[in-house]
Design a protein around this motif. Structure first.
Motif, PDB file in Angstrom:
ATOM      1  N   VAL A   1       0.855  -1.183   0.000  1.00 44.29           N
ATOM      2  CA  VAL A   1       0.000   0.000   0.000  1.00 44.29           C
ATOM      3  C   VAL A   1       0.890   1.230   0.000  1.00 44.29           C
ATOM      4  N   ALA A   2       0.725   2.080  -0.994  1.00 50.18           N
ATOM      5  CA  ALA A   2       1.541   3.290  -1.105  1.00 50.18           C
ATOM      6  C   ALA A   2       1.166   4.280  -0.017  1.00 50.18           C
ATOM      7  N   ARG A   3       2.171   5.007   0.454  1.00 49.37           N
ATOM      8  CA  ARG A   3       1.924   6.057   1.441  1.00 49.37           C
ATOM      9  C   ARG A   3       1.173   7.219   0.804  1.00 49.37           C
ATOM     10  N   GLU A   4       1.481   7.487  -0.457  1.00 51.63           N
ATOM     11  CA  GLU A   4       0.834   8.586  -1.168  1.00 51.63           C
ATOM     12  C   GLU A   4      -0.479   8.102  -1.766  1.00 51.63           C
ATOM     13  N   GLY A   5      -1.260   9.039  -2.204  1.00 52.87           N
ATOM     14  CA  GLY A   5      -2.512   8.692  -2.860  1.00 52.87           C
ATOM     15  C   GLY A   5      -3.686   9.385  -2.197  1.00 52.87           C
ATOM     16  N   ARG A   6      -4.743   9.503  -2.966  1.00 56.76           N
ATOM     17  CA  ARG A   6      -5.941  10.169  -2.472  1.00 56.76           C
ATOM     18  C   ARG A   6      -6.674   9.263  -1.508  1.00 56.76           C
ATOM     19  N   LEU A   7      -7.093   9.833  -0.387  1.00 55.35           N
ATOM     20  CA  LEU A   7      -7.901   9.094   0.576  1.00 55.35           C
ATOM     21  C   LEU A   7      -9.369   9.210   0.179  1.00 55.35           C
ATOM     22  N   PRO A   8     -10.161   8.177   0.442  1.00 56.00           N
ATOM     23  CA  PRO A   8     -11.571   8.236   0.053  1.00 56.00           C
ATOM     24  C   PRO A   8     -12.345   9.235   0.902  1.00 56.00           C
ATOM     25  N   SER A   9     -13.378   9.803   0.285  1.00 54.75           N
ATOM     26  CA  SER A   9     -14.287  10.682   1.023  1.00 54.75           C
ATOM     27  C   SER A   9     -15.113   9.814   1.975  1.00 54.75           C
ATOM     28  N   PRO A  10     -15.816  10.422   2.930  1.00 50.49           N
ATOM     29  CA  PRO A  10     -16.652   9.612   3.836  1.00 50.49           C
ATOM     30  C   PRO A  10     -17.662   8.737   3.089  1.00 50.49           C
ATOM     31  N   LYS A  11     -18.258   9.262   2.019  1.00 46.67           N
ATOM     32  CA  LYS A  11     -19.228   8.467   1.251  1.00 46.67           C
ATOM     33  C   LYS A  11     -18.521   7.303   0.550  1.00 46.67           C
ATOM     34  N   GLU A  12     -17.359   7.577  -0.046  1.00 47.04           N
ATOM     35  CA  GLU A  12     -16.605   6.511  -0.704  1.00 47.04           C
ATOM     36  C   GLU A  12     -16.145   5.465   0.311  1.00 47.04           C
ATOM     37  N   PHE A  13     -15.801   5.915   1.520  1.00 44.10           N
ATOM     38  CA  PHE A  13     -15.374   5.002   2.565  1.00 44.10           C
ATOM     39  C   PHE A  13     -16.514   4.051   2.943  1.00 44.10           C
ATOM     40  N   LEU A  14     -17.737   4.588   3.049  1.00 41.74           N
ATOM     41  CA  LEU A  14     -18.894   3.744   3.343  1.00 41.74           C
ATOM     42  C   LEU A  14     -19.131   2.741   2.217  1.00 41.74           C
ATOM     43  N   ASP A  15     -18.982   3.182   0.977  1.00 39.00           N
ATOM     44  CA  ASP A  15     -19.140   2.272  -0.161  1.00 39.00           C
ATOM     45  C   ASP A  15     -18.090   1.159  -0.117  1.00 39.00           C
ATOM     46  N   LEU A  16     -16.849   1.511   0.228  1.00 42.90           N
ATOM     47  CA  LEU A  16     -15.808   0.490   0.363  1.00 42.90           C
ATOM     48  C   LEU A  16     -16.163  -0.498   1.472  1.00 42.90           C
TER      49      LEU A  16
END
Length: 109
Positions: free
Chosen positions: A37-52
């Motif tokens: 897992v890369a340290r860099e990268g976009r974190l998911p929004s709260p809605k995307e996190f719920l979808d995940l």
């Protein structure tokens, strides 16, 4: 209830990363599973996190690891435990834990 589940998932991910690696005599692990897992990268929004959380548990865990690598420098916890050994219930114990990433150190009281 969903928030409690997400919080539990995040705490579980952090605990898994902070867990001891086993006895010194154990053979070394070939690769660190979190290194994928890369340290860099976009974190998911709260809605995307719920979808995940609903649809992609491995993606959820990768997001938790990415957030941990980007934001966490250490943490503290209080563990309450009570053991039953050979049928005998021992009294409750409280363990205070402090973990620091750089330089890595663990303190348990």
């Amino acid at each position: 209830m969903v928030v409690k589940g997400l919080l539990l998932s995040g705490v579980a991910a952090v605990c898994a990363l902070a867990a001891p690696r086993g006895p010194e005599s154990a053979p070394p692990v070939a690769t660190d599973p979190t290194s994928r897992v890369a340290r860099e990268g976009r974190l998911p929004s709260p809605k995307e996190f719920l979808d995940l959380a609903r649809n992609d548990p491995s993606g959820l865990l990768e997001s938790c690891v990415r957030r941990y690598k980007q934001e966490v420098r250490g943490f503290r916890a209080v563990l309450h435990k009570q053991e039953r050994v050979n049928g005998k219930l021992y009294p409750p114990e409280i363990v205070r834990v402090a973990i620091r990433e750089e330089p890595f150190s663990v303190r348990m009281i």
